[in-house]
Write an enzyme that holds these catalytic residues in place. Structure first.
Site, mmCIF file in Angstrom:
data_model
loop_
_atom_site.group_PDB
_atom_site.id
_atom_site.type_symbol
_atom_site.label_atom_id
_atom_site.label_comp_id
_atom_site.label_asym_id
_atom_site.label_seq_id
_atom_site.Cartn_x
_atom_site.Cartn_y
_atom_site.Cartn_z
ATOM 1 N N CYS A 115 0.802 -1.225 0.000
ATOM 2 C CA CYS A 115 0.000 0.000 0.000
ATOM 3 C C CYS A 115 0.837 1.278 0.000
ATOM 4 O O CYS A 115 0.631 2.182 -0.816
ATOM 5 C CB CYS A 115 -0.985 -0.015 1.163
ATOM 6 S SG CYS A 115 -0.242 0.011 2.813
ATOM 7 N N HIS A 133 -5.899 1.881 -4.139
ATOM 8 C CA HIS A 133 -4.870 1.398 -3.203
ATOM 9 C C HIS A 133 -4.389 0.023 -3.628
ATOM 10 O O HIS A 133 -5.037 -0.668 -4.431
ATOM 11 C CB HIS A 133 -5.452 1.328 -1.791
ATOM 12 C CG HIS A 133 -6.612 0.381 -1.668
ATOM 13 N ND1 HIS A 133 -6.604 -0.702 -0.811
ATOM 14 C CD2 HIS A 133 -7.829 0.328 -2.293
ATOM 15 C CE1 HIS A 133 -7.747 -1.353 -0.907
ATOM 16 N NE2 HIS A 133 -8.513 -0.752 -1.793
ATOM 17 N N HIS A 189 -2.700 1.000 6.807
ATOM 18 C CA HIS A 189 -3.044 0.878 5.381
ATOM 19 C C HIS A 189 -3.323 2.265 4.841
ATOM 20 O O HIS A 189 -3.892 3.121 5.528
ATOM 21 C CB HIS A 189 -4.259 -0.020 5.187
ATOM 22 C CG HIS A 189 -4.521 -0.341 3.746
ATOM 23 N ND1 HIS A 189 -3.703 -1.169 3.004
ATOM 24 C CD2 HIS A 189 -5.499 0.084 2.900
ATOM 25 C CE1 HIS A 189 -4.170 -1.264 1.771
ATOM 26 N NE2 HIS A 189 -5.255 -0.514 1.678
#
Length: 220
Positions: free
Chosen positions: A130, A193, A181
């Site tokens: 990420c 993402h 994240h």
């Protein structure tokens, strides 16, 4: 499997087109620029006071817009959409109002990478995690970010969910406490993402990530 991947990519690209076509159709808390300044000046002319004409759409500007909307018989949500823009400025809102070139470069890079495999620790188009994905997209626009999401969250200016706009970073608590994240906000409640098996588009406030919201920041 190959055919399914192509269908998934096509669907994601179609979604991104819809997002791009609608996400710029309003001014709201957190926006900034010459167009916001013009709105502020016009509101002052109409006797809706704003003490600081800075071109930043903050709480005071939102309050002035709500007051105008209420008096004009419009929904008083503090967002300058086409109807409110027309009532304040006496002209139609531009179909595609200006977006910072750096945001366009970041998002263009991100959308080209849809479907790229997820690889833990990955930082290249061969595979991303990420934060590696976010770092790569911003680097392509000439902006260097830290490598990890728990560091990236402290680089920009913190913003509230109501202030989100395209290009902002959104953070979630997933496999460990804190910002674990990260993705890039696309507008209309969606973000792009590297998660699961590939770079993809997901909703911010519903489904898996809806209950894992941690925060957001604006890099520029």
């Amino acid at each position: 499997m190959h055919f399914r991947k192509i269908l998934t990519l096509c669907a994601s690209l179609a979604l991104s087109f819809c997002i791009s076509a609608t996400a710029l159709a309003s001014f709201r808390n957190g926006d900034e620029g010459q167009e916001v300044l013009d709105l502020q000046k016009r509101l002052v002319e109409l006797n809706y006071p704003i003490s600081s004409l800075t071109g930043f759409y903050g709480d005071e500007t939102e309050g002035a817009v709500k007051a105008f909307q209420q008096n004009a018989g419009l929904e008083a949500d503090g967002v300058v959409g086409p109807a409110t823009f027309r009532a304040i400025m006496n002209k139609e809102m531009p179909v595609n109002r200006a977006e910072a070139p750096v945001v366009k470069r970041v998002l263009n890079t991100a959308m080209r990478l849809l479907g790229t495999p997820y690889v833990f620790g990955g930082t290249t188009p061969y595979g991303f995690d990420c934060s590696g994905f976010v770092q790569y997209c911003f680097r392509a626009a000439g902006i260097e970010l830290p490598r990890t999401c728990d560091a990236q969250i402290y680089v920009g200016r913190p913003i509230q969910p109501s202030q989100l706009r395209r290009g902002d970073l959104v953070f979630f608590t997933t496999y460990e406490p804190g910002a674990s994240h990260v993705g890039i906000y696309l507008g209309d409640g969606n973000f792009i993402h590297a998660g699961g098996r590939a770079v993809k588009i997901s909703p911010v406030f519903t489904d898996y990530y809806g209950c894992r919201w941690y925060g957001a920041c604006r890099i520029r």
